[in-house]
Design a protein around this motif. Structure first.
Motif, PDB file in Angstrom:
ATOM      1  N   ASP A 141       0.900  -1.135  -0.088  1.00 26.64           N
ATOM      2  CA  ASP A 141       0.136  -0.110   0.067  1.00 26.64           C
ATOM      3  C   ASP A 141       0.815   1.179   0.021  1.00 26.64           C
ATOM      4  O   ASP A 141       0.251   2.351  -0.302  1.00 26.64           O
ATOM      5  N   THR A 164       3.318   5.402  -8.165  1.00 27.81           N
ATOM      6  CA  THR A 164       3.563   5.253  -9.684  1.00 27.81           C
ATOM      7  C   THR A 164       5.124   5.578 -10.017  1.00 27.81           C
ATOM      8  O   THR A 164       5.276   5.220 -11.051  1.00 27.81           O
ATOM      9  N   LYS A 213       3.759   0.754  -9.222  1.00 29.80           N
ATOM     10  CA  LYS A 213       2.218   0.506  -9.570  1.00 29.80           C
ATOM     11  C   LYS A 213       2.145   1.225 -10.977  1.00 29.80           C
ATOM     12  O   LYS A 213       2.332   2.340 -11.384  1.00 29.80           O
ATOM     13  N   LYS A 236      -2.902   0.506 -14.021  1.00 26.85           N
ATOM     14  CA  LYS A 236      -4.076  -0.234 -13.850  1.00 26.85           C
ATOM     15  C   LYS A 236      -3.990  -0.742 -12.239  1.00 26.85           C
ATOM     16  O   LYS A 236      -4.657  -1.511 -11.833  1.00 26.85           O
ATOM     17  N   GLY A 237      -2.847  -0.192 -11.372  1.00 27.46           N
ATOM     18  CA  GLY A 237      -2.670  -0.694 -10.155  1.00 27.46           C
ATOM     19  C   GLY A 237      -1.948  -1.925 -10.087  1.00 27.46           C
ATOM     20  O   GLY A 237      -1.844  -2.478  -9.066  1.00 27.46           O
TER      21      GLY A 237
END
Length: 167
Positions: free
Chosen positions: A56, A60, A88, A91-92
């Motif tokens: 978490d 990016t 990330k 799109k994650g």
């Protein structure tokens, strides 16, 4: 059994053949074991190593993640430290790239030497895009390798790096 006496010549032949066969087997067994050892080895494939990176906390922007694990080579056990550039994508999805340049094996840096939004290799000026694709006209001829990734208990796990097939 036959009661024929064994001549001295036959005895020496039998003895030398037996000793020679024993010595040949002693020399060949390590070679055979060395040849088939990779087939008999277990593990390795699909092993993931847990990093200290919380998933978490990833963004990016590529972040350098160092991780270490214990490696056993025959009877010798050593601590291996490796690095990955992790981020990330839009799109994650978690992307983890190897920092090893495909030109001469130097370590690439994110936005090194003023190259914005690119990986830069200081050895010969190699450039890679954020996805790991090599920039045409620079020394690297292939994209950066990509680590397999998993998430366990909120922490990133990295597998073995594999070559990317980016056109």
């Amino acid at each position: 059994m036959s009661k024929q006496p064994v001549s001295r010549r036959q005895f020496l032949n039998y003895t030398l053949t037996g000793v020679g066969g024993f010595m040949a087997a002693g020399m060949l067994m390590p070679m055979v074991r060395f040849a088939i050892d990779p087939v008999l080895a277990h593990g390795g494939k699909g092993e993931y190593h847990t990093t200290k990176q919380k998933v978490d906390e990833l963004s990016t922007k590529p972040t350098r993640v160092d991780f270490s694990y214990e490696q056993k080579d025959a009877w010798y056990t050593s601590e291996v430290t490796q690095t990955a550039w992790v981020y990330k994508n839009e799109k994650g999805e978690i992307i983890a790239l190897s920092p090893v340049c495909k030109h001469l094996g130097c370590t690439v840096d994110w936005e090194g030497s003023g190259h914005k939004s690119q990986f830069y290799c200081p050895c010969h000026g190699g450039l890679y895009e954020k996805s790991g694709k090599n920039v045409p006209g620079t020394p690297p001829t292939r994209p950066l390798d990509r680590y397999q990734t998993k998430v366990k208990d909120g922490f990133l796990q990295l597998g073995k790096p594999e070559p990317q097939d980016i056109a």
